[in-house]
Scaffold this motif. Sequence first.
Motif, mmCIF file in Angstrom:
data_model
loop_
_atom_site.group_PDB
_atom_site.id
_atom_site.type_symbol
_atom_site.label_atom_id
_atom_site.label_comp_id
_atom_site.label_asym_id
_atom_site.label_seq_id
_atom_site.Cartn_x
_atom_site.Cartn_y
_atom_site.Cartn_z
ATOM 1 N N VAL A 1 10.634 -1.801 -27.165
ATOM 2 C CA VAL A 1 9.715 -1.238 -28.156
ATOM 3 C C VAL A 1 8.579 -0.572 -27.395
ATOM 4 N N ALA A 2 8.309 0.703 -27.694
ATOM 5 C CA ALA A 2 7.236 1.454 -27.050
ATOM 6 C C ALA A 2 6.073 1.585 -28.021
ATOM 7 N N VAL A 3 4.855 1.245 -27.557
ATOM 8 C CA VAL A 3 3.670 1.157 -28.412
ATOM 9 C C VAL A 3 2.534 1.985 -27.805
ATOM 10 N N PRO A 4 1.976 2.958 -28.535
ATOM 11 C CA PRO A 4 0.765 3.624 -28.053
ATOM 12 C C PRO A 4 -0.399 2.638 -28.012
ATOM 13 N N VAL A 5 -1.265 2.757 -27.015
ATOM 14 C CA VAL A 5 -2.326 1.779 -26.806
ATOM 15 C C VAL A 5 -3.665 2.467 -26.582
ATOM 16 N N GLY A 6 -4.673 1.976 -27.328
ATOM 17 C CA GLY A 6 -6.062 2.327 -27.084
ATOM 18 C C GLY A 6 -6.779 1.086 -26.609
ATOM 19 N N VAL A 7 -7.348 0.306 -27.547
ATOM 20 C CA VAL A 7 -7.961 -0.978 -27.182
ATOM 21 C C VAL A 7 -6.930 -2.102 -27.119
ATOM 22 N N GLY A 8 -5.733 -1.887 -27.678
ATOM 23 C CA GLY A 8 -4.653 -2.851 -27.539
ATOM 24 C C GLY A 8 -4.326 -3.679 -28.754
ATOM 25 N N GLU B 1 -0.461 4.839 -22.637
ATOM 26 C CA GLU B 1 -1.842 5.295 -22.740
ATOM 27 C C GLU B 1 -1.982 6.701 -22.164
ATOM 28 N N PRO B 2 -3.089 7.389 -22.489
ATOM 29 C CA PRO B 2 -3.370 8.660 -21.810
ATOM 30 C C PRO B 2 -3.799 8.410 -20.360
ATOM 31 N N GLN B 3 -3.446 9.314 -19.481
ATOM 32 C CA GLN B 3 -3.958 9.224 -18.122
ATOM 33 C C GLN B 3 -5.475 9.347 -18.098
ATOM 34 N N ALA B 4 -6.057 9.933 -19.153
ATOM 35 C CA ALA B 4 -7.505 10.088 -19.233
ATOM 36 C C ALA B 4 -8.218 8.782 -19.569
ATOM 37 N N ALA B 5 -7.488 7.778 -20.059
ATOM 38 C CA ALA B 5 -8.146 6.543 -20.514
ATOM 39 C C ALA B 5 -7.208 5.352 -20.433
ATOM 40 N N PRO B 6 -6.752 4.977 -19.246
ATOM 41 C CA PRO B 6 -5.772 3.887 -19.132
ATOM 42 C C PRO B 6 -6.434 2.523 -18.955
ATOM 43 N N CYS B 7 -7.221 2.083 -19.942
ATOM 44 C CA CYS B 7 -7.968 0.836 -19.754
ATOM 45 C C CYS B 7 -7.038 -0.373 -19.676
ATOM 46 N N VAL B 8 -5.969 -0.403 -20.467
ATOM 47 C CA VAL B 8 -5.063 -1.554 -20.433
ATOM 48 C C VAL B 8 -4.213 -1.530 -19.173
ATOM 49 N N ASP C 1 -1.685 14.754 -21.590
ATOM 50 C CA ASP C 1 -1.726 15.453 -22.872
ATOM 51 C C ASP C 1 -0.515 16.357 -23.031
ATOM 52 N N GLU C 2 -0.104 16.978 -21.943
ATOM 53 C CA GLU C 2 1.067 17.854 -21.999
ATOM 54 C C GLU C 2 2.324 17.070 -22.350
#
Length: 366
Positions: free
Chosen positions: A215-222, A245-252, A299-300
């Motif tokens: 299962v693939a899940v998009p992640v921001g704060v988690g 996550e985006p490479q611009a914001a990979p906090c997890v 993003d691309e």
Amino acid sequence: MSPTPALSPSAPRPPWYARPAARTWTCDPAPAGVQDFHASLSDYAPTPLTELPALAAELGVGRVFVKDESSRLGLPAFKALGASWAVHRVLARRPAGARLRLVTATDGNHGRAVARVARLLGQRAHVFVPQGVHPAAAAAIADEGAAVTRVAGSYDEAVRQAADAADAADAVLVQDTAWPGYEQIPGWIVEGYSTLFTEVDAQLAAAGTELPDLVAVPVGVGSLAQAAVTHYRSRPAGPALLSVEPQAAPCVLTSLTQQKPVTVPTTATTMAGLNCGSPSSVAWPFLRDGLDAAVAVTDEDSAAAARDLAALGVASGPCGAASLAGVRAALTGDGGPARRTVLALTPTATLVLLSTEGPAANPHRL
């Protein structure tokens, strides 16, 4: 809010993390009754789980399904599941007929969901919106009847201002990220997301598949990833779980690599709802112990995935399409064979990709 240790802007950002022992970790399931509550709502219906054989052929697996959250409870993203359950739990603990001001910070969809729930239940809403959010997103929240405050700062600053504004007897903070001392309501929001995965179980069974292999899940704060871990690690033989996550914001991803929650500097990304600098404190232990792998995409990558999904009949925005972008990053290219081995994926594997928003959706924090 209690900040997590900050990562230097010049520190390297890892593209991939894996923890093969994750599938041996277990936790308690979400409470019973969440889906029954959602089913009692007038606009409730399960969202589609669409099989896409073309993606299965591309990725070299048996079956690929996309969970399409482009229309959920009348809104263009999954967020209403968490907001509605959390507000239900809040109101159940207040005197009957009490009128509250529901306060939150948002990049779009969470705030709109809180505002919608407040309007439907005869409550008030006050939503703090950080800089960089499109005026149309703020207007959509205001159209739900909420007071909107524009913040000249980041999402984290908007959260701080919302928390301050909620410090009143008639107000309650309904935030979808947690920090030490503020974890109960974010936990209820995560519980609300469990309905999405309960639906996936039933839909896969109807398609002749009992459990997915990944299962693939998009992640921001988690928070959504926490819901995925809670659902699948509360049973034996669960699937591999991949966060994207985006490479611009990979906090997890960065926190997993360092094995402690850290705050990363963020830059602009079209995956605006994933543009999060710090993992949720309530999510972090689940992500640390229950995620098999994490990957970051550009993003691309997400734009190409969104175009490809559209061509296959699934409408997805940049955050939702991150799932496909992440699976491509994980399973193809030079590192693909080794990563397939780590994830225990065979040529007959079944993949579920969570597309968390439609193309016209406002950004959201996951």
